[in-house]
Design a protein around this motif. Structure first.
Motif, PDB file in Angstrom:
ATOM      1  N   THR A 199       0.833  -1.206   0.000  1.00 43.31           N
ATOM      2  CA  THR A 199       0.000   0.000   0.000  1.00 43.31           C
ATOM      3  C   THR A 199       0.862   1.247   0.000  1.00 43.31           C
ATOM      4  N   THR A 200       1.906   1.235   0.823  1.00 45.19           N
ATOM      5  CA  THR A 200       2.836   2.365   0.865  1.00 45.19           C
ATOM      6  C   THR A 200       3.490   2.584  -0.490  1.00 45.19           C
ATOM      7  N   LEU A 201       3.902   1.501  -1.140  1.00 44.97           N
ATOM      8  CA  LEU A 201       4.558   1.610  -2.444  1.00 44.97           C
ATOM      9  C   LEU A 201       3.626   2.249  -3.471  1.00 44.97           C
ATOM     10  N   LEU A 202       2.377   1.802  -3.507  1.00 47.40           N
ATOM     11  CA  LEU A 202       1.437   2.327  -4.498  1.00 47.40           C
ATOM     12  C   LEU A 202       1.137   3.805  -4.259  1.00 47.40           C
ATOM     13  N   LEU A 203       0.868   4.165  -3.015  1.00 48.47           N
ATOM     14  CA  LEU A 203       0.554   5.556  -2.719  1.00 48.47           C
ATOM     15  C   LEU A 203       1.782   6.445  -2.893  1.00 48.47           C
ATOM     16  N   ALA A 204       2.950   5.920  -2.520  1.00 45.97           N
ATOM     17  CA  ALA A 204       4.182   6.694  -2.703  1.00 45.97           C
ATOM     18  C   ALA A 204       4.432   6.952  -4.183  1.00 45.97           C
ATOM     19  N   GLY A 205       4.179   5.955  -5.015  1.00 43.76           N
ATOM     20  CA  GLY A 205       4.358   6.146  -6.455  1.00 43.76           C
ATOM     21  C   GLY A 205       3.489   7.261  -6.981  1.00 43.76           C
ATOM     22  N   ALA A 206       2.257   7.322  -6.482  1.00 47.85           N
ATOM     23  CA  ALA A 206       1.337   8.376  -6.924  1.00 47.85           C
ATOM     24  C   ALA A 206       1.831   9.751  -6.520  1.00 47.85           C
ATOM     25  N   PHE A 207       2.283   9.901  -5.280  1.00 47.64           N
ATOM     26  CA  PHE A 207       2.628  11.234  -4.789  1.00 47.64           C
ATOM     27  C   PHE A 207       4.012  11.687  -5.237  1.00 47.64           C
ATOM     28  N   VAL A 208       4.938  10.758  -5.398  1.00 53.07           N
ATOM     29  CA  VAL A 208       6.232  11.138  -5.959  1.00 53.07           C
ATOM     30  C   VAL A 208       6.043  11.618  -7.396  1.00 53.07           C
TER      31      VAL A 208
ATOM     32  N   GLY B  42       1.296  -3.925 -12.057  1.00 49.28           N
ATOM     33  CA  GLY B  42       0.248  -3.290 -12.843  1.00 49.28           C
ATOM     34  C   GLY B  42      -0.432  -2.178 -12.074  1.00 49.28           C
ATOM     35  N   ALA B  43      -0.692  -2.417 -10.781  1.00 51.63           N
ATOM     36  CA  ALA B  43      -1.310  -1.380  -9.958  1.00 51.63           C
ATOM     37  C   ALA B  43      -0.376  -0.195  -9.792  1.00 51.63           C
ATOM     38  N   ALA B  44       0.936  -0.466  -9.691  1.00 51.11           N
ATOM     39  CA  ALA B  44       1.911   0.612  -9.530  1.00 51.11           C
ATOM     40  C   ALA B  44       1.932   1.523 -10.751  1.00 51.11           C
ATOM     41  N   MET B  45       1.864   0.928 -11.940  1.00 51.83           N
ATOM     42  CA  MET B  45       1.831   1.741 -13.161  1.00 51.83           C
ATOM     43  C   MET B  45       0.586   2.628 -13.187  1.00 51.83           C
TER      44      MET B  45
ATOM     45  N   PHE C 184      -2.096   8.077 -12.204  1.00 49.42           N
ATOM     46  CA  PHE C 184      -2.972   8.895 -11.372  1.00 49.42           C
ATOM     47  C   PHE C 184      -2.200  10.054 -10.745  1.00 49.42           C
ATOM     48  N   GLY C 185      -0.964   9.805 -10.322  1.00 50.14           N
ATOM     49  CA  GLY C 185      -0.146  10.866  -9.732  1.00 50.14           C
ATOM     50  C   GLY C 185       0.095  12.009 -10.689  1.00 50.14           C
ATOM     51  N   ALA C 186       0.304  11.689 -11.962  1.00 53.52           N
ATOM     52  CA  ALA C 186       0.514  12.739 -12.964  1.00 53.52           C
ATOM     53  C   ALA C 186      -0.727  13.621 -13.085  1.00 53.52           C
ATOM     54  N   ALA C 187      -1.908  13.019 -13.005  1.00 59.16           N
ATOM     55  CA  ALA C 187      -3.145  13.799 -13.060  1.00 59.16           C
ATOM     56  C   ALA C 187      -3.380  14.562 -11.759  1.00 59.16           C
ATOM     57  N   LEU C 188      -3.009  13.958 -10.633  1.00 62.55           N
ATOM     58  CA  LEU C 188      -3.210  14.581  -9.331  1.00 62.55           C
ATOM     59  C   LEU C 188      -2.481  15.916  -9.220  1.00 62.55           C
ATOM     60  N   ALA C 189      -1.303  16.008  -9.833  1.00 59.38           N
ATOM     61  CA  ALA C 189      -0.544  17.264  -9.791  1.00 59.38           C
ATOM     62  C   ALA C 189      -1.365  18.416 -10.343  1.00 59.38           C
ATOM     63  N   GLY C 190      -2.091  18.174 -11.411  1.00 53.94           N
ATOM     64  CA  GLY C 190      -2.935  19.223 -11.966  1.00 53.94           C
ATOM     65  C   GLY C 190      -4.084  19.587 -11.055  1.00 53.94           C
TER      66      GLY C 190
END
Length: 460
Positions: free
Chosen positions: A275-284, A329-332, A337-343
């Motif tokens: 869970t940490t890995l997936l959420l970290a990927g999004a926010f990084v 697959g979930a990490a990708m 999602f992280g790229a969209a979240l920045a906007g």
């Protein structure tokens, strides 16, 4: 950089900055301490339901009732901050004296002395009481802090400069508050994790308190509570914006609340590291994507266009979560999602400041507290919606935290929870923003008119 689009062009007047880069960084740094507790509470369902075994329907009902309570107290706190008169100012006392109690209550929220198997009523009572107390205190602090933004930073240049800093700090705080809790809870326990976060947040907030200041405020034509409420609710731009932001918080709140369940039951991976890995990927990714959004997209599309594009990309990015079977697959997907979240996060406070400026021209007052309070009133309803969807999905799929083996339908249930509701919310927000009026020539006219008004006031 030169652009021909009028949506992001600053007014020609009021260009002299009133704050230093140090003040902007110190103000932005406080956002770190405010964001961490707010985001960590996204794991309350995981803590109380999956860890302490509280009945999920009870938890969903409690969070719905709480959301309605919180929606009611937001405009009241905002109204009070507009009318507060102390030797420290209107907003600063809420931050200076409210932050420590709010952080103590945050630690207690994750320190429940009961469990749902042997003491379900006691656990439910503790959950509701602590959640209500924490949210009331944190709302007062957050409203005071955000209401200072349009007051301390008056020019378009200052606001975009501080917004960039706030977003950069917020990305790190999101990484800490949303990505680390499952991992740290597994290592230290939920309670220790919460108190560590409370201490870190206190340092961040009080490091910036000394940089806060307020400008003299006119006492003329102060509006009563219901008059102020009516004036806010008749502001079309505000209503459209907060409705869209409600859909944003519903989308991101659903993802945050459901990620731990999705990893465990849909992907079949135990422990908090995944869970940490997936959420970290999004926010990084969101942190890295801030620069291209700010440099290449926002100047061309303006605040409204930037938000609409970000919501559209959010909807598209979440589709794979319904299909992927592996952590890779979930990490990708979370990276997309992280790229969209920045906007999504880039222009939120700047757009709200534009609405407050427009209201100042209409009402002759700076009512930032009321507007941020009313924004909280409406967007908080997203928590109730998230809770109700969570309760419906868990009931329909047969999820029971007390079972050692869950029914097969649970895996598909959390796949649904992580995709259909947030995608629907993102698409609705995109459609709603198409009616937002403060863009292009009209937005520039508001900025120019307010700059002229302030120039005249300064000469008197």
């Amino acid at each position: 950089m030169t652009t021909t689009n009028t949506q992001a062009v600053a007014p020609t007047a009021d260009l002299t900055p009133d704050t230093t880069a140090t003040q902007r960084w110190r103000y932005a740094g406080m956002n770190f301490g405010l964001t961490i507790p707010a985001q960590t509470t996204s794991f309350l369902l995981l803590y109380y339901v999956d860890h302490l075994k509280l009945n999920p329907t009870w938890a969903a009902t409690a969070m719905t009732i709480f959301a309605l309570y919180n929606a009611a107290n937001n405009p009241l706190i905002g109204f009070l901050s507009d009318r507060t008169r102390t030797r420290w100012g209107r907003r600063i006392p809420y931050v200076r004296f409210g932050a420590l109690p709010a952080l103590i209550l945050f630690g207690l929220l994750f320190s429940a002395p009961f469990n749902g198997t042997d003491q379900p009523v006691a656990l439910m009572t503790y959950f509701v009481v602590m959640f209500v107390l924490w949210e009331g205190a944190s709302t007062a602090v957050g409203t005071g802090y955000l209401a200072l933004l349009p007051e301390m930073f008056r020019t378009f240049q200052e606001r975009t400069a501080v917004a960039w800093r706030m977003n950069a700090v917020q990305i790190v705080a999101l990484l800490v508050g949303l990505a680390l809790p499952p991992l740290l809870a597994g290592m230290l326990g939920w309670t220790v994790m919460a108190w560590v976060f409370a201490a870190v947040s206190a340092v961040a907030i009080y490091a910036g308190v000394g940089s806060l200041f307020e400008r003299p405020n006119s006492r003329e034509r102060e509006l009563g509570f219901f008059t102020a409420l009516r004036a806010t609710f008749t502001h079309r731009a505000f209503l459209i914006l907060v409705t869209a932001l409600t859909m944003r918080f519903f989308a991101t709140g659903t993802l945050a609340a459901g990620m731990g369940f999705y990893v465990r039951y849909s992907l079949g991976i135990e422990g908090g590291a995944a869970t940490t890995l997936l959420l970290a990927g999004a926010f990084v990714t969101a942190g890295l994507a801030l620069y291209p959004w700010r440099t290449f997209i926002a100047p061309r599309l303006g605040p409204r266009g930037t938000l609409m594009l970000a919501f559209g990309l959010t909807a598209v990015s979440l589709i794979p979560l319904a299909l992927v079977k592996s952590l890779a697959g979930a990490a990708m997907t979370t990276v997309l999602f992280g790229a969209a979240l920045a906007g999504l996060i880039l222009m939120g406070d700047v757009v709200m400041a534009d609405v407050i400026d427009d209201d100042e021209l209409r009402s002759g007052q700076r009512r930032a507290g009321m507007y941020f309070g009313m924004a909280g009133f409406i967007t908080t309803l997203s928590s109730a919606l998230t809770a109700q969807v969570f309760g419906a999905v868990t009931r329909a799929s047969g999820y029971d935290p007390k079972l050692s083996v869950q029914p097969d339908a649970v895996a598909d249930g959390f796949r649904f929870f992580m995709t259909v509701p947030p995608i629907t919310g993102a698409l609705l927000a995109m459609a709603i923003l198409s009616f937002y009026p403060l863009h292009g020539a009209r937005l520039n006219a508001v900025r120019d008119a307010l700059a002229r008004k302030r120039a005249v006031s300064a000469e008197r």
